[in-house]
Structures are given as structure tokens and as C-alpha cells.
Design a protein around this motif. Sequence first.
Motif, PDB file in Angstrom:
ATOM      1  N   TYR A 151       0.825  -1.208   0.000  1.00 28.22           N
ATOM      2  CA  TYR A 151       0.000   0.000   0.000  1.00 28.22           C
ATOM      3  C   TYR A 151       0.860   1.260   0.000  1.00 28.22           C
ATOM      4  CZ  TYR A 151      -4.052   2.891   1.380  1.00 28.22           C
ATOM      5  OH  TYR A 151      -5.055   3.815   1.435  1.00 28.22           O
ATOM      6  N   GLY A 162      -0.529   9.216  -3.731  1.00 32.34           N
ATOM      7  CA  GLY A 162      -1.556  10.121  -3.211  1.00 32.34           C
ATOM      8  C   GLY A 162      -0.942  11.362  -2.616  1.00 32.34           C
ATOM      9  N   LEU A 163       0.149  11.170  -1.881  1.00 31.01           N
ATOM     10  CA  LEU A 163       0.797  12.331  -1.267  1.00 31.01           C
ATOM     11  C   LEU A 163       1.318  13.283  -2.343  1.00 31.01           C
ATOM     12  CD1 LEU A 163       2.770  10.732   1.683  1.00 31.01           C
ATOM     13  CD2 LEU A 163       0.764  12.160   1.805  1.00 31.01           C
ATOM     14  N   THR A 188      -1.661  15.281  -3.666  1.00 30.69           N
ATOM     15  CA  THR A 188      -2.121  16.350  -2.775  1.00 30.69           C
ATOM     16  C   THR A 188      -1.094  17.468  -2.687  1.00 30.69           C
ATOM     17  OG1 THR A 188      -1.400  14.880  -1.014  1.00 30.69           O
ATOM     18  CG2 THR A 188      -3.754  15.155  -1.323  1.00 30.69           C
ATOM     19  N   LEU A 189       0.185  17.107  -2.755  1.00 36.64           N
ATOM     20  CA  LEU A 189       1.209  18.158  -2.700  1.00 36.64           C
ATOM     21  C   LEU A 189       1.116  19.060  -3.921  1.00 36.64           C
ATOM     22  CD1 LEU A 189       3.462  18.985  -0.781  1.00 36.64           C
ATOM     23  CD2 LEU A 189       5.058  17.891  -2.329  1.00 36.64           C
ATOM     24  N   HIS A 221      -1.571  19.764  -5.522  1.00 36.38           N
ATOM     25  CA  HIS A 221      -2.695  20.673  -5.294  1.00 36.38           C
ATOM     26  C   HIS A 221      -2.383  21.700  -4.228  1.00 36.38           C
ATOM     27  CE1 HIS A 221      -5.790  19.034  -7.864  1.00 36.38           C
ATOM     28  NE2 HIS A 221      -5.255  17.854  -7.629  1.00 36.38           N
ATOM     29  N   PHE A 222      -1.508  21.322  -3.305  1.00 38.08           N
ATOM     30  CA  PHE A 222      -1.123  22.240  -2.236  1.00 38.08           C
ATOM     31  C   PHE A 222      -0.491  23.494  -2.835  1.00 38.08           C
ATOM     32  CE2 PHE A 222       1.846  23.722   1.027  1.00 38.08           C
ATOM     33  CZ  PHE A 222       1.012  23.800   2.106  1.00 38.08           C
ATOM     34  N   PHE A 223       0.338  23.298  -3.874  1.00 41.25           N
ATOM     35  CA  PHE A 223       1.014  24.453  -4.470  1.00 41.25           C
ATOM     36  C   PHE A 223       0.240  25.048  -5.635  1.00 41.25           C
ATOM     37  CE2 PHE A 223       4.620  22.282  -2.413  1.00 41.25           C
ATOM     38  CZ  PHE A 223       4.984  23.317  -1.577  1.00 41.25           C
ATOM     39  N   ILE A 230      -3.944  24.139   5.800  1.00 43.93           N
ATOM     40  CA  ILE A 230      -3.337  23.117   4.944  1.00 43.93           C
ATOM     41  C   ILE A 230      -4.415  22.316   4.240  1.00 43.93           C
ATOM     42  CG2 ILE A 230      -2.052  20.960   5.043  1.00 43.93           C
ATOM     43  CD1 ILE A 230      -0.287  22.353   7.162  1.00 43.93           C
ATOM     44  N   ILE A 253      -4.695  22.201   0.192  1.00 43.79           N
ATOM     45  CA  ILE A 253      -4.677  20.925  -0.529  1.00 43.79           C
ATOM     46  C   ILE A 253      -5.935  20.782  -1.368  1.00 43.79           C
ATOM     47  CG2 ILE A 253      -4.965  18.448  -0.117  1.00 43.79           C
ATOM     48  CD1 ILE A 253      -2.736  18.623   1.891  1.00 43.79           C
ATOM     49  N   TRP A 289      -0.686  16.619   6.051  1.00 42.91           N
ATOM     50  CA  TRP A 289      -0.636  16.253   4.629  1.00 42.91           C
ATOM     51  C   TRP A 289      -1.208  14.839   4.468  1.00 42.91           C
ATOM     52  CZ3 TRP A 289       4.783  15.354   2.057  1.00 42.91           C
ATOM     53  CH2 TRP A 289       4.624  15.148   0.689  1.00 42.91           C
ATOM     54  N   VAL A 290      -0.776  13.936   5.340  1.00 43.61           N
ATOM     55  CA  VAL A 290      -1.288  12.565   5.256  1.00 43.61           C
ATOM     56  C   VAL A 290      -2.773  12.543   5.550  1.00 43.61           C
ATOM     57  CG1 VAL A 290      -1.223  10.326   6.387  1.00 43.61           C
ATOM     58  CG2 VAL A 290       0.885  11.435   5.741  1.00 43.61           C
ATOM     59  N   TRP A 325      -5.024  14.685   4.955  1.00 46.17           N
ATOM     60  CA  TRP A 325      -5.876  15.149   3.863  1.00 46.17           C
ATOM     61  C   TRP A 325      -5.594  14.403   2.574  1.00 46.17           C
ATOM     62  CZ3 TRP A 325      -9.960  17.440   5.447  1.00 46.17           C
ATOM     63  CH2 TRP A 325      -9.903  18.046   6.693  1.00 46.17           C
ATOM     64  N   THR A 326      -4.825  13.313   2.686  1.00 41.79           N
ATOM     65  CA  THR A 326      -4.577  12.495   1.506  1.00 41.79           C
ATOM     66  C   THR A 326      -5.243  11.140   1.611  1.00 41.79           C
ATOM     67  OG1 THR A 326      -2.441  13.556   1.208  1.00 41.79           O
ATOM     68  CG2 THR A 326      -2.783  11.483   0.072  1.00 41.79           C
ATOM     69  N   LEU A 327      -5.063  10.497   2.758  1.00 42.35           N
ATOM     70  CA  LEU A 327      -5.492   9.108   2.861  1.00 42.35           C
ATOM     71  C   LEU A 327      -6.889   8.985   3.435  1.00 42.35           C
ATOM     72  CD1 LEU A 327      -2.289   7.403   4.191  1.00 42.35           C
ATOM     73  CD2 LEU A 327      -3.104   7.611   1.876  1.00 42.35           C
ATOM     74  N   PRO A 328      -7.661   8.039   2.911  1.00 39.30           N
ATOM     75  CA  PRO A 328      -8.952   7.751   3.532  1.00 39.30           C
ATOM     76  C   PRO A 328      -8.743   6.929   4.798  1.00 39.30           C
ATOM     77  CG  PRO A 328      -8.601   6.297   1.697  1.00 39.30           C
ATOM     78  CD  PRO A 328      -7.427   7.218   1.732  1.00 39.30           C
TER      79      PRO A 328
END
Lengths: 179, 404, 172
Positions: free
Chosen positions: A18, A25-26, A29-30, A32-34, B39, B43, B363-364, B366-369
Amino acid sequence: MAVIPVERKPLTFAERTYIPQIIGGLRTTLKHFFAPNVTLQYPEQRPEIPKGYRGVPTLVKDPNGREKCVSCQLCEFVCPPKAIRITPGEIPDDSDNAHVEKSPQAFDIDMLRCIYCGLCQEVCPEEAIWLQNQFSMSGFTRAEMVNNKARLYELGGTLPDEHFKWDKKKTAEEHGNAH
Amino acid sequence: MFQFYFDLPLIVRLVVQAGAVILVLFPIAAACSMAERKISAWIQGRPGPNRTIAPVGGLLTPLGLAGRIPFLGPFLQQMGIFQLAADGGKFTFKEDPVPGHVNKFYFVLAPIIAMIPALTTIAVVPLGAYYAVINGQTILQPIVLANVDIGLLAVFAVSSLGVYAVILAGWASNSKYAFLGGVRASAQLVSYELAMTLSVLPAFLWMNKPGGQGTLSLFDAVQMQSGVWHGLSMASLHGMWGVFYMPVSAFIFLVALFAETNRAPFDMPESESELVAGFHTEYGAFKWSLFFLAEYCHMIIGSAVCILLFFGGWNLLPWIPLTTLIDWLSHVLPFATHPLFMGLVGIGIFVGKVFAFIFFFMWVRWTLPRFRYDQVMHLGWKKLLPLSIANLIFYTLGIALMQK
Amino acid sequence: MADLFFYTFATFTVVCAAAVVGLKNTVASALALLLCLVGVAGVFILLDAFLLAALMVFVYAGAVVALFLFIIMLLDAQGGDRKPFKKTAYVSGGIAFALLTLGVLSFWKSGAQTTGVLGSSIVPVGATLKNYGEQLFTTYLLPVQIVGFLLLIAMLGVIVLSKKFEGLEDIK
């Protein structure tokens, strides 16, 4: 019904841990963060209204500043939530526009009932009622949320069409009412 | 210059120091809630809270005045600082209803219990280091409230008490959702504590190898990671950070930390989509905010411990420890080795790393379910625990072999 | 000062221990047990046994009581009132208390403890981690191994008990 069994590919070891998915995924999101925000700062920035938008229904005047509405009450009849209430009236004889047509004495649209369906605009034979671009209606009382005739014309403004119906009527009347 | 301070009785000094640390920790934990909102907003492509500004009455306060300074004021407004202040005021002054069906004594007790372990664990966490001259010798000393031998164990011991707040809140609320949250919290904590404890053992095995110091101190854990590169040998790690030579340990510790602090993807006790709000469903106002502060305090302490063990503590970069940095700086700045300056630099680096970790936490989140409950248990007992045991055996054998 | 702390912690521990037995509500009992263990840890700290104190809090207060609470909640959500004690419970409790008092008295009489409670200046063996570890793996190696073996048996027992067997054949 034919059932087609789909062979599901077994997960690889990396997929079962996983972790690559988490890293993917990180990364998303990163990104989108910027990325720049998509939020519209509403009261300062206004959304662009697309063509054909159905906003608050309004009454319009023709380029000569005359009422287009002849209080035929078709809109009142067609209105699904019965938001429109028209009191028909005669145009007084001393008016510039005096002729066989009528005009509304009162024209109320209850915005608490209106569903912005646009049927009134569709049905209007005089192109007098238009759903325009205004999208926010607010008020502190119920009475405030009922647009009366003056307010409807204030919101509606003038429709720059080329029909000049009243002018034609007037000319016709002056030439013996032959139409 | 500061002699009058050292003339004070020890207990007064300790109270002052502890109060100072808590007074810093508490607002940072509060600011974390705003950081979380910002944050999450960034995101998701939103600006986040950016409207609030001090009212006219607020102009009497320093923060309110700062809001009127050009450039700085609008920037603070954009960052939601005034929103934070407004939230604080709201939580303090709004009505704090206690539902009729709760077990009142324990209901009020729970948020208080939440704060105690959250604020006390900081006592044994070293925050930086400075050169002290003791008996004519210059020794590197930690900046810590209580430099105890069993630092790590003390952190674990006290922070493990934090779960009682959740259990108690869940039970005293007398509501099914809160209760399920409490039960989940206790099960989850016990499951992940094992893996967490086992994962840090290799680091201390390495430190306490035969002829080693025989300590569980967090300061020594950082000292082991400070040093300069002289080639690989057992005697010291030459400035390599723990994460490089025991990545599996660091990974397990991090995952277990997420579970222990009840952060997403392990926020089982809260899980707002299943349990309304979990253990704090019945809470509101100030009591609710205490739970949140406690959660952020746990996050701060947890990431601090993780940094001390695996990410080099107050050392700037791998192979560039604080001492080397100060050495370089002392060529430019004559006062660089002054305890005050060195301490501030160390604390700055350390706190910077903690902030980076907290950003990672968010960050984690708002990324992972969220994991399903059975997945959480499966991961804890069947994956992380065997992995950490295997990891421990691996390093035990490795250290034993390298000792020969 | 140390004596004062000792008496505070001792009283605290004893009161909490009595509360564990006496309280009607099971959850409250478990919480009293938690406080009792914290009090014991405090006494350990006064004896300079920091490791034991930390382990006490970590293992017993941190994990074991959490499990107790978990089980109490699983069995009885309300943590409701428990049944009143039976007569045998009172009798056996009384006997246990009498034995304990007797033991303490004999200890007192033999003069092993004449100075203040914490008056002795002997540095305890378990004070530093290093000593503790050395003692554990030299002097007390046999008990450690026996305990380890017992734990292993218990673990196997748990696995056997919790595993679902289809038929008798699976057990053999």
C-alpha cells in the motif's frame, strides 16, 4: 444474462504494502497544495454569468421607456408555483400610450415561491418578462421578498428590441386604425 | 546577568521553566488547529479562513493593532491568525452545556485528563543543546526540563495515559457513538503500543551495545546521531541519522505514531462518517477544545520523539551536527558558542523539524482515507507487530555479529 | 520531605486500593486501580527506582488497565453496579488482611526497619538502567528465563484457546 467472470490480476507485493499508493496520493495532494486556489472571493469577485442564465424574473420596458407588459396574465396562469399575481388595469386615456391595450395595475412576483423555471419568459407574447442575470435575492422580511411592479421594472431595465409596438399602434390609430 | 535567576530555589526555577515550556507548547498546539485548516484548504484548492479581522474593540490588543499595520496586517488576516484568536475567544466564552444523560463527574474529568499527559510529557523531551563549562570542561548539555535516564520510557509511559481521556469521555457520555469511539480507542492503543515500543528498541540496542552507556535517554539518542563523517565503523554513526540505518524502525514508529495520536488514517475513535464525532460527540465549547489541544500536543510530542530518535534531533543535516554548525558560525559571529545563541539555534532547528513533521501529519490526513476498523487491527497485529519483531531480531543479530 | 511524600503516596495508594474493592461502579473501580498504580509508581520514584516506576505506569497503568476498561465496556456498557459481596469474600478478605498485618508486624519487630522509611543511604541496585540490566541478566537470569517460559506457555495457551477448531481431529 451472460455473466462474464473477469480474472482479477493478483496484486504485486508493492501494491499489497500500500506504500506506492500512499506516495502517489501524497504527490497528488502536494501538487494541489502548491496549485493556485480555485475559490472565487465572492463579494469582491463576481462569477461570470453564462448566456441563457435564468436569474430573477424582471419586467422590461421598450427603448422608448414604455411598459411592454399588457397584463394578459399568461405568465400568472403558467407559473407552476403560482408566484406571479397580476392585477390588470386600463391605460388611462390621457396617457401617451393610451390605446386598446391594457397594462398591469399591480404586478407582484413572490420570490419566496419562484422556482426560476423560466416558463413566464417562455410564454410571454410581448417579451415583457425576462429572467435576467441577478442571482442573489435576499431580504429581512417576507414582504421584502415580494417584488412589486416598480421593483420589477427597476431590476429589468430596458430591452433594446426593434419592435416599437406602441409606436406602430399609435401610427395605426392615427391612420384610421386599419390593421 | 542572569545570576538572580539561579539564586532562586530549585523548585521555583523548575516551575518557571515548566510554565515557560507549557506556555509555548499550548499556543503552538492551538496554532496547529489553524494550520490544519489552512493546509486542508490549500490541498483542496481553497484559501481557507482569511476574512476575520480584529473588531474595533480588539484594537486595544497587540494582535488587533498588528492587524492594522500595512502588509503585515493583511498577511496575518490571510493566514487566519485573527480567526484563531476569535476561535479561542469563542471556545472560552460560549455556553458549555452538559447533556442531561451523561455521567457528570467523569464527563468533566475526561478533558482535564486529556490535557495532563499531553502537557507533562514535554518535561523529558530535550529541545536543544548548548556548551556548558562544568569543572573546567566544556560539555554539550541538553536543554531539557528533566534530563532523566529513562527519557523515552517516561514519554511512552505518560503518553499512554492519554487514552484514558478518550475512554472516559466515551463512557461518561452515555451515548452509543461516543462509547464505540472509546472502545475503539482503547483497542487501537493497546494494539499499536506494542509495535511502537518494539520499533524503537533497535535504536537503543545500538546505543547500549556492550560497552555502551546503558541509557534510554533521548539526549544520548541524538548524541549518537551527531558527529562528522569519518568512514563507517561501529563506534559511532558519524552523523548519520537513525532513519538511514534503521528505516524499517522509523517507518513502523511513524505508522504507530499516527495510530497512537488518533490521526487519520487511524482516527477510529473519531471517525466522523461512522460515529458522528466519536468520543467527543457530546462535548462542546471549552471541553471540546481541550480534547483538540491534547491531540495536537500529542502530535507535537510524538513527532519530537520521532525526530530525536530517527531524524537527528537538533542537528541541521545529516553529517552536519549542531556542534559543527556552531563551529562554522563562530568564525563569522564571535558569540556563536554562547549558550544562549547556541541553544536558540538548536531549538530553532528542532522546532522547525517538528513543524515539518506536523505538516506531514496534516498532509497525510488530507490524503489518505480512513482505514476500516478490522483493517486497523489487521495492520497492527498481523503486519506491524511481526515486522517490528523481525526488525528487532535482525538488528540484534547484526549488532552481535558486528561486535565480533 | 521525602517522608512526607512517602506518606502521601502510601495513603493515596491504599485509599485507591480500597476504592477498587469498595466502589459500586466497575468503571470507577478500574479508574481507582489506575490511580493506585500511579501511586505505587510514585513510591518507586521515591525509592530511586525510576525504571520500575516508568514500567509500572507504561505497562500496568497504560496498557493493562486500558484492557480492563475495554473488557468492562464490552461486557457491560453501563459499567453498572456489581453484586454485593458474599460472606466468604468478607471472611477471606479479613484473613488476608490479618496475615498482612502479621507480616508487617513481624518485620517491624525484627528491627529490619528502625530508621525512617527512606532513611537508608544504600543506592538501590535497580537505580540505573545499566545496573538493572546487568543484574537482570546475571544474578536474576533464572527467574527471568522462568518468567519468559511461563509467558510463552501462556501465549501458546491463548492461541490454542482463541483458535476456532472445526472438529476434534484438528486439535490433535
